[in-house]
Design a protein around this motif. Structure first.
Motif, PDB file in Angstrom:
ATOM      1  N   ALA A   2       0.810  -1.384  -0.027  1.00 23.26           N
ATOM      2  CA  ALA A   2      -0.045  -0.066   0.047  1.00 23.26           C
ATOM      3  C   ALA A   2       0.882   1.288  -0.070  1.00 23.26           C
ATOM      4  O   ALA A   2       0.361   2.262  -0.456  1.00 23.26           O
ATOM      5  N   ALA A   3       2.073   1.108   0.665  1.00 25.64           N
ATOM      6  CA  ALA A   3       2.978   2.245   0.924  1.00 25.64           C
ATOM      7  C   ALA A   3       3.371   2.740  -0.636  1.00 25.64           C
ATOM      8  O   ALA A   3       3.979   3.957  -0.829  1.00 25.64           O
ATOM      9  N   THR A   4       3.409   1.960  -1.713  1.00 21.87           N
ATOM     10  CA  THR A   4       3.812   2.355  -3.035  1.00 21.87           C
ATOM     11  C   THR A   4       3.071   3.209  -3.656  1.00 21.87           C
ATOM     12  O   THR A   4       3.387   3.743  -4.717  1.00 21.87           O
ATOM     13  N   VAL A   5       1.711   3.554  -3.351  1.00 22.44           N
ATOM     14  CA  VAL A   5       0.923   4.425  -4.089  1.00 22.44           C
ATOM     15  C   VAL A   5       0.010   5.179  -3.155  1.00 22.44           C
ATOM     16  O   VAL A   5      -0.652   4.617  -2.136  1.00 22.44           O
ATOM     17  N   ASP A   6       0.162   6.263  -3.407  1.00 22.08           N
ATOM     18  CA  ASP A   6      -0.551   7.347  -2.577  1.00 22.08           C
ATOM     19  C   ASP A   6      -2.157   7.058  -2.602  1.00 22.08           C
ATOM     20  O   ASP A   6      -2.658   7.127  -3.941  1.00 22.08           O
ATOM     21  N   GLY A   7      -2.843   7.122  -1.703  1.00 21.57           N
ATOM     22  CA  GLY A   7      -4.282   7.123  -1.543  1.00 21.57           C
ATOM     23  C   GLY A   7      -4.754   5.861  -1.352  1.00 21.57           C
ATOM     24  O   GLY A   7      -6.126   5.521  -1.066  1.00 21.57           O
ATOM     25  N   ALA A   8      -3.768   4.814  -1.301  1.00 17.89           N
ATOM     26  CA  ALA A   8      -4.234   3.424  -0.843  1.00 17.89           C
ATOM     27  C   ALA A   8      -4.331   3.375   0.627  1.00 17.89           C
ATOM     28  O   ALA A   8      -3.288   3.839   1.029  1.00 17.89           O
ATOM     29  N   TRP A   9      -4.911   2.379   1.152  1.00 18.26           N
ATOM     30  CA  TRP A   9      -4.897   2.348   2.758  1.00 18.26           C
ATOM     31  C   TRP A   9      -5.354   0.971   3.092  1.00 18.26           C
ATOM     32  O   TRP A   9      -6.124   0.202   2.331  1.00 18.26           O
ATOM     33  N   VAL A  10      -4.800   0.684   4.437  1.00 19.73           N
ATOM     34  CA  VAL A  10      -5.132  -0.728   4.833  1.00 19.73           C
ATOM     35  C   VAL A  10      -6.128  -0.647   5.917  1.00 19.73           C
ATOM     36  O   VAL A  10      -5.821   0.166   6.908  1.00 19.73           O
ATOM     37  N   GLU A  11      -7.029  -1.525   6.293  1.00 16.03           N
ATOM     38  CA  GLU A  11      -8.232  -1.825   7.265  1.00 16.03           C
ATOM     39  C   GLU A  11      -7.685  -2.982   8.071  1.00 16.03           C
ATOM     40  O   GLU A  11      -7.230  -4.052   7.357  1.00 16.03           O
TER      41      GLU A  11
END
Length: 745
Positions: free
Chosen positions: A602-611
């Protein structure tokens, strides 16, 4: 008739293919030696022509001529791919196995079926030829829709050759109870053939139930409601939908013909030619032992003999179109029917009035419509019939809201046309009473019944049938705005359940999808309806979500007493508090590593997030463009599968979830049903993950899919706003069925 086309090229790759025993065209030779193709339009052709033209479709089938090979060609905008048959194959595959083995067996052994191994060998050989023709013509991922009992082996043969295809099958005739079906020596092979399809359609719910029971008895596969879990060779499980899609007619087309002045004039001529009797009764059938022609003639003859009817007042017109006259059983039937007609006319007719006008012909559609308009009473007394479209044709033509339909309860049409005079044709006394009732019915009652019948036939026409089947098969199609009549009828039945569980997904179902999931809220009308349902006696409400339970409680603001399922069933909040599945030490270690891997992706792309969830993590890509989101999900999937084994991966709308403990909404729904002691369940959901819940539904339950997308749910609505409308309707009808909740006004 169009001229015989020049030889065509090898078939192109088509996106939509229909496979049936016969093509929608007939090969004809003119008196001058010319040859060509003439359309043979039926209800199926009418329904599928516009779809096939729009989808670059092709039709695979036999041309009706033995020992002739024709190149593919185009006719009226549809690509035609003929499949050749030899005279021996016509005798063994078609007249033999299809019509002297399967036909009588599937029609409850009204006539004894014959079992011959050489017939079966021909059936396998011809089915393979049809499957190979379709496989050659199909584009990558094409939809192939196979039609009827002559081609039951084609779905599996196609799947073995082309696993990329989406395959549907529709059985136009009944499917018998297991005690009858089990007589077939090749019973397992036929079922295996059908299970190659993704969706198997039947005329009646009882037929689909018979099929599912046969699957359980012979294979032991798990069946849940309309879904059958079929193990594939690679160890995965494929879900096959087997349910009823009652076929219909081009109702508007029949009514248009009936309103033509020339057809109405011909109707008056028919009455005059019969001596203008007070009542004309009409039977229209293929000359087949399943149609109950002998039974209606026996009943009519006894009514005349006993003086309950007069030949001066009542005439029976029987149209019996030729059918399978090379088969001995059918030749014997024709002789018997014609002998009965001769005897009855000899005993009962007068010089001026004939008891039965018997017509052993096929007639063009305009003549049939004129007969329908001339008939005061339509007799459909089939001993067993998948549907019987004649009954619907008669109703569609009666724009004057007059006429009475006497309909056998052993036809598929009787499930829909409940305002007909329903009869058991084996009960001759009951049939005689029904005929008298129909003849003497007051005009007001005739009008009331016919209006109801016509409404049903108009709303459920053949275009609706094909659209509903293809929507279930492919997940595409136009969804009717609001709560459809069919869904409303299903809600009526559900509202009377002894103990009802109303279970719903949250995001995209109760609440519109939003960019920030913590801001999601149920629509006010939906929440109001849930509160009313939760307060209704013998009714429980449940929210089943992929969200972690804490998040679900925060955004859903559930009504008092609601049951909650979070993290796809890993967390449950029942009446005694919350329940979380305890993880083993190895699962906890896997969860720690899984969390780190997904966070790195997720850290490789801005706007992705982890639940974070009790037994897994979810990677959300809703804020990303579709292209970037799909690429990120694929990257995360590859990272996880390289590093860890035994991880459950579940893709949803703009989200991919990984779990160390396998669980799904289907298992959650089963636990909620058991806890609530529910005798019936409504489940509503919009996501791929909700398919597990739809698969867990049982007979008498109701599944509703929200929005587009392939689904095994029987019904659809378009949006959360229409979910609210559905829930409000159910709340009203449930209150009527079991009593208003305390405090309602």
């Amino acid at each position: 008739m169009t001229k015989t086309p020049e030889p065509g090229p090898v078939p192109a790759a088509y996106d939509m293919i229909v496979v049936s025993n016969r093509l929608p065209v007939d090969y004809e030779e003119g008196p001058d030696g010319s040859t060509g193709w003439k359309s043979s339009p039926g209800g199926l052709v009418t329904a599928l022509e516009p779809i096939m033209r729009a989808a670059d479709g092709a039709w695979v089938g036999w041309a009706g001529v033995a020992d002739r090979e024709f190149d593919p060609f185009e006719h009226d905008g549809i690509s035609i791919i003929p499949v050749p048959l030899t005279p021996d194959e016509i005798e063994d595959y078609y007249e033999g196995f299809s019509n002297d083995t399967l036909w009588p067996l599937y029609h409850d052994v009204i006539a004894p079926p014959s079992f011959h191994r050489e017939w079966w060998d021909a059936y396998v050989r011809v089915n393979r030829r049809f499957a190979e023709a379709a496989a050659r013509a199909a584009a990558e991922g094409a939809v192939v829709w196979v039609q009827d009992y002559q081609l039951q082996l084609v779905p599996r043969m196609l799947r073995e050759q082309r696993p990329d295809l989406v395959i549907g099958f529709f059985n136009h005739i009944p499917f018998p109870a297991y005690g009858i079906y089990s007589q077939l020596p090749w019973r397992r092979q036929v079922l295996e053939g059908l299970l190659g399809a993704d969706v198997i359609g039947f005329q009646r719910a009882a037929d689909a139930g018979n099929f599912s029971r046969a699957i359980r008895r012979l294979f032991g596969y798990t069946t849940r409601g309309s879904t059958i879990e079929v193990p594939d060779p690679d160890g995965s499980v494929r879900r096959v939908v087997a349910r009823h899609f009652p076929i219909s007619i081009d109702a508007a087309g029949f009514e248009e013909i009936a309103r033509r002045p020339d057809v109405q004039a011909r109707s008056r001529e028919i009455r005059e030619s019969l001596g203008n009797p007070s009542t004309i009764m009409l039977g229209v059938d293929r000359l087949d032992y399943t149609k109950g022609i002998r039974h209606r003639m026996k009943a009519f003859g006894e009514l005349l003999r006993d003086g309950r009817l007069s030949v001066e007042d009542v005439t029976l017109v029987q149209v019996a179109s030729p059918s399978r006259e090379r088969v001995e059983t059918y030749r014997q039937l024709r002789d018997e029917i014609e002998l009965t007609v001769g005897r009855l006319n000899g005993d009962q007719s007068t010089l001026g009035h004939q008891a039965i006008a018997y017509l052993h012909h096929g007639y063009p559609r305009e003549e049939m419509v004129a007969l329908y308009l001339a008939a005061d009473v339509m007799l459909v007394t089939a001993l067993r019939d998948g549907m019987n479209l004649v009954a619907k044709e008669y109703v569609a033509c009666r724009f004057d809201n007059d006429g009475v339909l006497v309909l056998s309860e052993f036809t598929g049409a009787s499930d829909e046309l409940r305002q007909a005079v329903l009869v058991n044709p084996h009960d001759i006394e009951g049939l005689k009473d029904a005929i008298e009732l129909a003849i003497g019915m007051p005009h007001r009652d005739r009008t009331r019944r016919m209006r109801s019948l016509r409404k049903r036939v108009r709303e459920n026409d053949v275009a609706n049938w094909s659209a509903t089947f293809l929507e279930t098969l492919t997940g595409t199609g136009r969804i009717t705005p609001g709560v459809s009549e069919a869904l409303a009828l299903s809600l009526d039945a559900l509202a009377g359940a002894e103990r009802l569980l109303v279970a719903l997904d949250f995001d995209g179902t109760l609440a519109p999808i939003v960019d920030r999931p913590d801001e999601a809220r149920a629509t006010p009308p939906a929440r109001d309806a849930l509160i009313r349902l939760a307060a209704t006696p013998d009714t429980r409400v449940a929210i089943v979500s992929g969200r972690a339970l804490a998040s679900l409680v925060d955004v859903a603001d559930p009504p008092e007493g609601a049951l909650l399922s979070g993290s796809h069933g890993v967390e449950l909040q029942l009446d005694g508090g919350s329940v979380t599945v305890d993880l083993r030490d190895t699962e906890r270690e896997h969860l720690r590593r899984l969390t780190r891997i997904v966070e790195e992706a997720a850290a490789t792309v801005d706007g992705a997030w982890v639940e974070f969830k009790p037994a897994g993590v979810a990677l959300h890509t809703r804020r990303l463009s579709p292209h970037v989101g799909v690429a990120l999900q694929q990257d995360a999937r590859e990272r996880v599968t390289r590093a860890l084994r035994g991880i459950t991966v579940r893709a949803g709308k703009s989200v991919i979830e990984f779990a160390v403990r396998s669980n799904d909404k289907g298992e959650s729904l089963r636990r909620l049903r058991q806890h609530a002691g529910a005798t019936a369940v409504l489940y509503v959901g919009d996501d791929v993950t909700d398919e597990d819940a739809f698969a867990a539904l049982e007979d008498g339950d109701l599944g509703v899919k929200v929005g587009q997308g392939k689904s095994i749910a029987a019904h659809r609505v378009r949006s959360p706003e229409e979910v609210a409308e559905l829930l409000g309707l159910l709340a009203e009808r449930r209150a009527t069925a079991v009593g208003d909740p305390p405090g309602w006004t």
